[in-house]
Design a protein around this motif. Sequence first.
Motif, PDB file in Angstrom:
ATOM      1  N   GLU A  87       0.922  -1.056  -0.193  1.00  0.00           N
ATOM      2  CA  GLU A  87       0.233   0.305   0.196  1.00  0.00           C
ATOM      3  C   GLU A  87       0.918   0.767   0.027  1.00  0.00           C
ATOM      4  N   PHE A  88       1.945   0.885   0.734  1.00  0.00           N
ATOM      5  CA  PHE A  88       2.637   2.617   0.664  1.00  0.00           C
ATOM      6  C   PHE A  88       3.682   3.043  -1.109  1.00  0.00           C
ATOM      7  N   VAL A  89       4.054   1.657  -1.521  1.00  0.00           N
ATOM      8  CA  VAL A  89       4.793   1.959  -2.180  1.00  0.00           C
ATOM      9  C   VAL A  89       3.921   1.949  -3.453  1.00  0.00           C
ATOM     10  N   GLU A  90       2.342   1.948  -3.823  1.00  0.00           N
ATOM     11  CA  GLU A  90       1.239   2.155  -4.601  1.00  0.00           C
ATOM     12  C   GLU A  90       0.821   3.646  -4.149  1.00  0.00           C
ATOM     13  N   ASN A  91       0.838   3.670  -3.093  1.00  0.00           N
ATOM     14  CA  ASN A  91      -0.166   4.885  -2.816  1.00  0.00           C
ATOM     15  C   ASN A  91       0.403   6.276  -2.441  1.00  0.00           C
ATOM     16  N   TYR A  92       1.780   5.920  -1.869  1.00  0.00           N
ATOM     17  CA  TYR A  92       2.493   6.990  -1.139  1.00  0.00           C
ATOM     18  C   TYR A  92       3.295   7.798  -1.281  1.00  0.00           C
ATOM     19  N   THR A  93       4.665   7.467  -2.677  1.00  0.00           N
ATOM     20  CA  THR A  93       5.791   7.497  -2.678  1.00  0.00           C
ATOM     21  C   THR A  93       5.540   8.553  -3.372  1.00  0.00           C
ATOM     22  N   GLU A  94       4.500   8.463  -4.698  1.00  0.00           N
ATOM     23  CA  GLU A  94       4.689   9.821  -5.091  1.00  0.00           C
ATOM     24  C   GLU A  94       4.568  10.462  -4.939  1.00  0.00           C
ATOM     25  N   LYS A  95       2.534  11.074  -3.751  1.00  0.00           N
ATOM     26  CA  LYS A  95       2.887  12.238  -2.775  1.00  0.00           C
ATOM     27  C   LYS A  95       4.057  12.776  -2.086  1.00  0.00           C
ATOM     28  N   LEU A  96       4.544  11.360  -1.357  1.00  0.00           N
ATOM     29  CA  LEU A  96       5.737  12.017  -0.528  1.00  0.00           C
ATOM     30  C   LEU A  96       6.752  13.193  -1.017  1.00  0.00           C
ATOM     31  N   PHE A  97       7.027  12.307  -2.656  1.00  0.00           N
ATOM     32  CA  PHE A  97       8.087  13.340  -3.070  1.00  0.00           C
ATOM     33  C   PHE A  97       7.470  14.870  -3.593  1.00  0.00           C
ATOM     34  N   TYR A  98       5.681  15.110  -3.914  1.00  0.00           N
ATOM     35  CA  TYR A  98       6.191  16.225  -3.956  1.00  0.00           C
ATOM     36  C   TYR A  98       5.736  16.586  -2.489  1.00  0.00           C
ATOM     37  N   PHE A  99       5.300  16.112  -1.636  1.00  0.00           N
ATOM     38  CA  PHE A  99       5.620  16.704   0.402  1.00  0.00           C
ATOM     39  C   PHE A  99       7.516  16.954   0.181  1.00  0.00           C
ATOM     40  N   CYS A 100       8.046  16.370  -0.035  1.00  0.00           N
ATOM     41  CA  CYS A 100       9.566  16.735  -0.747  1.00  0.00           C
ATOM     42  C   CYS A 100      10.224  17.591  -0.797  1.00  0.00           C
ATOM     43  N   LYS A 135       7.522  20.134  -2.377  1.00  0.00           N
ATOM     44  CA  LYS A 135       7.170  21.627  -1.764  1.00  0.00           C
ATOM     45  C   LYS A 135       8.622  22.013  -0.802  1.00  0.00           C
ATOM     46  N   LYS A 136       9.075  21.009   0.319  1.00  0.00           N
ATOM     47  CA  LYS A 136       9.644  21.599   1.556  1.00  0.00           C
ATOM     48  C   LYS A 136      11.200  21.636   1.178  1.00  0.00           C
ATOM     49  N   THR A 137      11.732  21.323   0.259  1.00  0.00           N
ATOM     50  CA  THR A 137      13.271  21.296  -0.567  1.00  0.00           C
ATOM     51  C   THR A 137      13.092  22.482  -1.307  1.00  0.00           C
ATOM     52  N   GLY A 138      12.524  22.315  -2.490  1.00  0.00           N
ATOM     53  CA  GLY A 138      12.671  23.294  -3.620  1.00  0.00           C
ATOM     54  C   GLY A 138      13.221  22.677  -4.594  1.00  0.00           C
ATOM     55  N   SER A 139      14.208  21.228  -4.632  1.00  0.00           N
ATOM     56  CA  SER A 139      15.268  20.715  -5.440  1.00  0.00           C
ATOM     57  C   SER A 139      14.452  19.728  -5.673  1.00  0.00           C
ATOM     58  N   ILE A 143      16.434  16.734  -6.617  1.00  0.00           N
ATOM     59  CA  ILE A 143      17.608  16.219  -5.806  1.00  0.00           C
ATOM     60  C   ILE A 143      17.208  15.822  -4.754  1.00  0.00           C
ATOM     61  N   GLU A 144      17.682  17.110  -3.903  1.00  0.00           N
ATOM     62  CA  GLU A 144      16.960  17.031  -2.227  1.00  0.00           C
ATOM     63  C   GLU A 144      15.925  16.155  -1.982  1.00  0.00           C
ATOM     64  N   SER A 145      14.639  16.453  -2.752  1.00  0.00           N
ATOM     65  CA  SER A 145      13.247  15.889  -2.554  1.00  0.00           C
ATOM     66  C   SER A 145      13.401  14.320  -2.747  1.00  0.00           C
ATOM     67  N   GLU A 146      14.094  13.849  -3.893  1.00  0.00           N
ATOM     68  CA  GLU A 146      14.379  12.413  -3.910  1.00  0.00           C
ATOM     69  C   GLU A 146      15.378  11.771  -2.513  1.00  0.00           C
ATOM     70  N   ASP A 147      16.663  12.512  -2.608  1.00  0.00           N
ATOM     71  CA  ASP A 147      16.944  12.341  -1.528  1.00  0.00           C
ATOM     72  C   ASP A 147      15.845  11.793   0.183  1.00  0.00           C
ATOM     73  N   LEU A 148      15.591  13.325   0.036  1.00  0.00           N
ATOM     74  CA  LEU A 148      14.676  12.691   1.517  1.00  0.00           C
ATOM     75  C   LEU A 148      13.921  12.081   1.457  1.00  0.00           C
ATOM     76  N   THR A 149      13.088  11.580   0.757  1.00  0.00           N
ATOM     77  CA  THR A 149      11.589  10.958  -0.082  1.00  0.00           C
ATOM     78  C   THR A 149      12.878   9.121   0.570  1.00  0.00           C
ATOM     79  N   GLN A 150      13.574   9.242  -0.211  1.00  0.00           N
ATOM     80  CA  GLN A 150      13.946   7.926  -0.280  1.00  0.00           C
ATOM     81  C   GLN A 150      14.315   7.446   1.709  1.00  0.00           C
TER      82      GLN A 150
END
Length: 513
Positions: A14-27, A29-33, A35-42
């Motif tokens: 459920e996390f992989v299917e429903n949350y990873t993309e949303k987490l990326f956009y969350f990150c 918005k927070k980082t503005g980058s 590259i940094e949003s990918e690192d933070l999402t991981q």
Amino acid sequence: MQDTNEMRDRLINEFVENYTEKLFYFCLKKTGSHIESEDLTQDIALQIITSLNKGTIPTSFSAWVWQIARNRYSVWAKEKHKRNESVTGSDIGDYEIEDESENILDEMIHTEQVALLRRELAFIKSDYRNIVVAYYIENRNVREIAESLSLPTNTVKSRLLRARQILKEGMDMAREFGKRSYNPEQIAFVMNGKDGKKGQPWSIITHLLYKNIFLETYGNPQTAEELSLELGIALPYMEDELEFLVREQLLTKSENKYQTAFDIISKEEQRKMHDSNRKVQKLLTNKICELIDTYICEDGSKVNYDYVGYEAAKWTLIVRAFDWLKFSAHKNMSEEYRASYPSRPDDGAWTLMGYETIDFEKPKFVGQHGYLSHDVNDIKRDIDFAQFKFQYNNICEKTPLNLSWKEAYTLWLICSGRIEVCEKSYLEKLLEYGYLKKDDSIIPNVVIFDRNAEEPHNEELSQKLTSLKNEIFALFNQAPDIERGYVVEQAIIDGWLKYDDDTVNTIGAYIYL
């Protein structure tokens, strides 16, 4: 153990299917980058999957995911600040660091829980809701909000903080709407007096929402928030409706609670009254019919029923007699019967009584209507015209709900023998409705009461009338709440009242000269 592993695998999927993309956009918005949003999402994903593999089974998976996301972002922001400070000496305020209070918007953005946020915005007071909407939805800063609402900046800040707490508490609740939100109840009304110029109260009380507000607050004062939840209506709309009903004098407000401004008779009370009414129904009807047959037929110079015939006139006479006798029986028992109707908005003057829907059968309702008044410049005359409306056999559907003032005035002119001054259009309408009919000329088709006729005196008849009245008054005292329908029903059962295809469709209509 197997159940735990299955639950873990399901939550990871459920996390992989429903949350990873949303987490990326969350990150993002927070980082503005990117590259940094990918690192933070991981980083966030690693902590979530690690915790699940260790056996953590959260009660609310979504809330748990976003709590971890927020916490990891906070750590990331502080670490980045330290790195930059060592190089540039920049102030901590240059970076957005999660505050210690739970920022509801950050937690919910880009998730399915936005629906929960919207739900809770519908259930908080306008003082808080206006600030939350301005800050989060309209992206206005605290100073702008304070200026627009004429509030101190600190007040806006404190309300914003309190609103976050309220929203969070509400979002963690499993809110349950009340029964009336999905199963509204009906309520019947009896109104006495004069409508307001906008048709009040009838133009208001027939709405299903208002009926259930009245039922909910009768003898049970409630806040707008409580009513909003009970009836499943968003608070902004509920607040507006409640204030409207207060202005129309159908609700009262004390501090922040609302209460119905008129009596509502419960099912249980109606059952008791019904049982009492049944006990006197037959005898009371017989006495009233005896009074009419004896007094009207033998001494009835004040009543002209020649146009409609006595059998049709009985429908008017029995209800008119019932109303007068009941009033006379009670007038010494209560000031209510002597008091004038209270003034209401838009020149209305009325009292109202509500009745809960019952689960037993009562006699068919007998109402009463007259004419709709309006400003008349050339003639100032009150026309004493009315018609009893019988639900029996749908008789009430055979004539209009009301006449206009001009139509009632035209009927009065015909009954007074002044056809020459009548306007043709109104004569045609009254003929169409059945209140007039054509014989050798146009004549009334209603019962006429003559206030000016002399009443013949008959000592024996007068004594009998007095005796009958006293017996009837005693019966009314036994069943003070008995309604017209009981005597009409009994008169039909006994055969005293008759109705067939030849009966005039204007039965129940009368006018005073």
